[in-house]
Design an enzyme around this catalytic site. Structure first.
Site, PDB file in Angstrom:
ATOM      1  N   GLY A  43       0.774  -1.239   0.000  1.00 30.11           N
ATOM      2  CA  GLY A  43       0.000   0.000   0.000  1.00 30.11           C
ATOM      3  C   GLY A  43       0.804   1.286   0.000  1.00 30.11           C
ATOM      4  O   GLY A  43       0.375   2.290  -0.551  1.00 30.11           O
ATOM      5  N   ASP A  99       0.120   3.277   4.146  1.00 34.95           N
ATOM      6  CA  ASP A  99      -0.833   4.012   3.326  1.00 34.95           C
ATOM      7  C   ASP A  99      -1.925   4.655   4.170  1.00 34.95           C
ATOM      8  O   ASP A  99      -2.264   5.806   3.989  1.00 34.95           O
ATOM      9  CB  ASP A  99      -1.441   3.107   2.232  1.00 34.95           C
ATOM     10  CG  ASP A  99      -1.994   1.790   2.764  1.00 34.95           C
ATOM     11  OD1 ASP A  99      -1.897   1.530   3.983  1.00 34.95           O
ATOM     12  OD2 ASP A  99      -2.527   1.004   1.959  1.00 34.95           O
ATOM     13  N   ASP A 102      -6.387   2.697   9.648  1.00 41.35           N
ATOM     14  CA  ASP A 102      -7.821   2.397   9.641  1.00 41.35           C
ATOM     15  C   ASP A 102      -8.207   1.824  11.000  1.00 41.35           C
ATOM     16  O   ASP A 102      -8.410   2.585  11.951  1.00 41.35           O
ATOM     17  CB  ASP A 102      -8.116   1.441   8.478  1.00 41.35           C
ATOM     18  CG  ASP A 102      -9.596   1.102   8.355  1.00 41.35           C
ATOM     19  OD1 ASP A 102     -10.432   1.880   8.839  1.00 41.35           O
ATOM     20  OD2 ASP A 102      -9.923   0.054   7.770  1.00 41.35           O
ATOM     21  N   PHE A 151     -14.441   3.767   2.076  1.00 41.61           N
ATOM     22  CA  PHE A 151     -13.414   2.964   1.433  1.00 41.61           C
ATOM     23  C   PHE A 151     -12.832   3.704   0.230  1.00 41.61           C
ATOM     24  O   PHE A 151     -13.550   4.069  -0.693  1.00 41.61           O
ATOM     25  CB  PHE A 151     -13.963   1.600   0.999  1.00 41.61           C
ATOM     26  CG  PHE A 151     -12.848   0.648   0.703  1.00 41.61           C
ATOM     27  CD1 PHE A 151     -12.169   0.013   1.731  1.00 41.61           C
ATOM     28  CD2 PHE A 151     -12.448   0.416  -0.608  1.00 41.61           C
ATOM     29  CE1 PHE A 151     -11.108  -0.842   1.462  1.00 41.61           C
ATOM     30  CE2 PHE A 151     -11.386  -0.439  -0.880  1.00 41.61           C
ATOM     31  CZ  PHE A 151     -10.720  -1.074   0.159  1.00 41.61           C
ATOM     32  N   ARG A 164      -4.314   0.512  -7.573  1.00 42.91           N
ATOM     33  CA  ARG A 164      -3.117   1.081  -6.933  1.00 42.91           C
ATOM     34  C   ARG A 164      -2.456   2.134  -7.818  1.00 42.91           C
ATOM     35  O   ARG A 164      -1.845   3.071  -7.331  1.00 42.91           O
ATOM     36  CB  ARG A 164      -2.101  -0.024  -6.633  1.00 42.91           C
ATOM     37  CG  ARG A 164      -2.539  -1.012  -5.558  1.00 42.91           C
ATOM     38  CD  ARG A 164      -1.332  -1.816  -5.075  1.00 42.91           C
ATOM     39  NE  ARG A 164      -1.701  -3.020  -4.353  1.00 42.91           N
ATOM     40  CZ  ARG A 164      -2.017  -3.070  -3.054  1.00 42.91           C
ATOM     41  NH1 ARG A 164      -2.005  -1.966  -2.339  1.00 42.91           N
ATOM     42  NH2 ARG A 164      -2.321  -4.216  -2.482  1.00 42.91           N
TER      43      ARG A 164
HETATM   44  P1  IMP Z   1      -5.831  -1.392   9.559  1.00 46.07           P
HETATM   45  O1  IMP Z   1      -7.303  -1.673   9.581  1.00 46.07           O
HETATM   46  O2  IMP Z   1      -5.493  -0.081  10.231  1.00 46.07           O
HETATM   47  O3  IMP Z   1      -5.068  -2.553  10.118  1.00 46.07           O
HETATM   48  O4  IMP Z   1      -5.425  -1.217   8.031  1.00 46.07           O
HETATM   49  C1  IMP Z   1      -4.890  -2.283   7.313  1.00 46.07           C
HETATM   50  C2  IMP Z   1      -4.731  -2.030   5.845  1.00 46.07           C
HETATM   51  O5  IMP Z   1      -6.021  -2.050   5.285  1.00 46.07           O
HETATM   52  C3  IMP Z   1      -4.147  -0.727   5.386  1.00 46.07           C
HETATM   53  O6  IMP Z   1      -2.748  -0.705   5.403  1.00 46.07           O
HETATM   54  C4  IMP Z   1      -4.672  -0.714   3.960  1.00 46.07           C
HETATM   55  O7  IMP Z   1      -3.833  -1.484   3.116  1.00 46.07           O
HETATM   56  C5  IMP Z   1      -6.013  -1.363   4.091  1.00 46.07           C
HETATM   57  N1  IMP Z   1      -7.097  -0.355   4.108  1.00 46.07           N
HETATM   58  C6  IMP Z   1      -7.731   0.189   5.165  1.00 46.07           C
HETATM   59  N2  IMP Z   1      -8.661   1.080   4.751  1.00 46.07           N
HETATM   60  C7  IMP Z   1      -8.589   1.092   3.408  1.00 46.07           C
HETATM   61  C8  IMP Z   1      -9.291   1.820   2.377  1.00 46.07           C
HETATM   62  O8  IMP Z   1     -10.172   2.668   2.600  1.00 46.07           O
HETATM   63  N3  IMP Z   1      -8.920   1.540   1.098  1.00 46.07           N
HETATM   64  C9  IMP Z   1      -7.958   0.635   0.766  1.00 46.07           C
HETATM   65  N4  IMP Z   1      -7.277  -0.047   1.686  1.00 46.07           N
HETATM   66  C10 IMP Z   1      -7.591   0.175   2.994  1.00 46.07           C
HETATM   67 MG    MG Z   2      -4.755  -3.310   0.805  1.00 40.71          MG
END
Ligand code: IMP
Ligand code: MG
Length: 179
Positions: A43, A99, A102, A151, A164
């Site tokens: 990402g 990136d 979340d 998203f 990407r």
């Molecule tokens: P986490 O939920 O903070 O562990 O995020 C994990 C990964 O989910 C991030 O590094 C992104 O690769 C992916 N991700 C989270 N939100 C989005 C989004 O809105 N679009 C695309 N990828 C996302």
């Molecule tokens: Mg991803």
């Protein structure tokens, strides 16, 4: 690909202008410490390439390949480290690049792993930070843009490994997200 977006949040020029600002901030903060960047793939690939070229400091770069999503739009809560050997961060000042912040699950797991191997310091830089309640408590030290809990794709961010290479960041049309 652009027609798959409900709307564009940040075009390329806006992203690059913001990277100028973050890069200046990071460059000032690490003027007197040697920086080691750990980029979380895939990402952060595009973000990393544009950001690092704006930091005129000697730095080291390592990448960490992590999977957390398994193709959906919601975290599974499970982090898979795709490589056996972690970068050697002992005695180094670490800046983790990702990136998006979340749920916080990914960055919390990575932070824990890296901190266990005695770095001198650990900071986090993310391009995007979703305004929402997190599953794990994590804060980013450098944030490109704050966004709502939607998203998004583009500029490194994917949906099922697509989009990407979009130069902008936008909200994916909800009807394209598989139930
Ligand atoms: P986490 O939920 O903070 O562990 O995020 C994990 C990964 O989910 C991030 O590094 C992104 O690769 C992916 N991700 C989270 N939100 C989005 C989004 O809105 N679009 C695309 N990828 C996302
Ligand atoms: Mg991803």
């Amino acid at each position: 690909m652009l027609q798959d977006l409900e709307r564009v949040l940040f075009d390329e020029a806006t992203i690059l202008r913001r990277l100028d600002e973050i890069a200046a901030q990071i460059s000032a903060d690490y003027r007197e410490r040697e920086l080691t960047v750990i980029a979380i793939l895939n990402g952060s690939l595009i973000f990393m390439a544009d950001l690092l070229r704006r930091i005129p400091l000697p730095l080291k770069l390592d990448c960490l390949s992590v999977a957390s999503y398994h193709g959906g739009v919601k975290t599974t809560g499970e982090i898979v480290f795709k490589q056996i050997a972690l970068p050697d961060v002992a005695g180094r000042h670490i800046l983790i690049l990702d990136d998006i912040l979340d749920s916080g699950v990914t960055l919390a797991a990575i932070g824990e792993k890296l901190r266990a191997t005695q770095p001198l310091s650990v900071k986090i830089c993310v391009l995007l930070r979703k305004e929402k309640e997190r599953l794990r408590e994590v804060e980013a030290d450098y944030v490109g843009f704050k966004i709502a809990d939607e998203f998004v794709v583009g500029y490194g961010l994917d949906y099922r490994e697509r989009y990407r290479n979009l130069p902008c960041i936008g909200v994916l049309r909800p009807e394209l997200i598989l139930a």
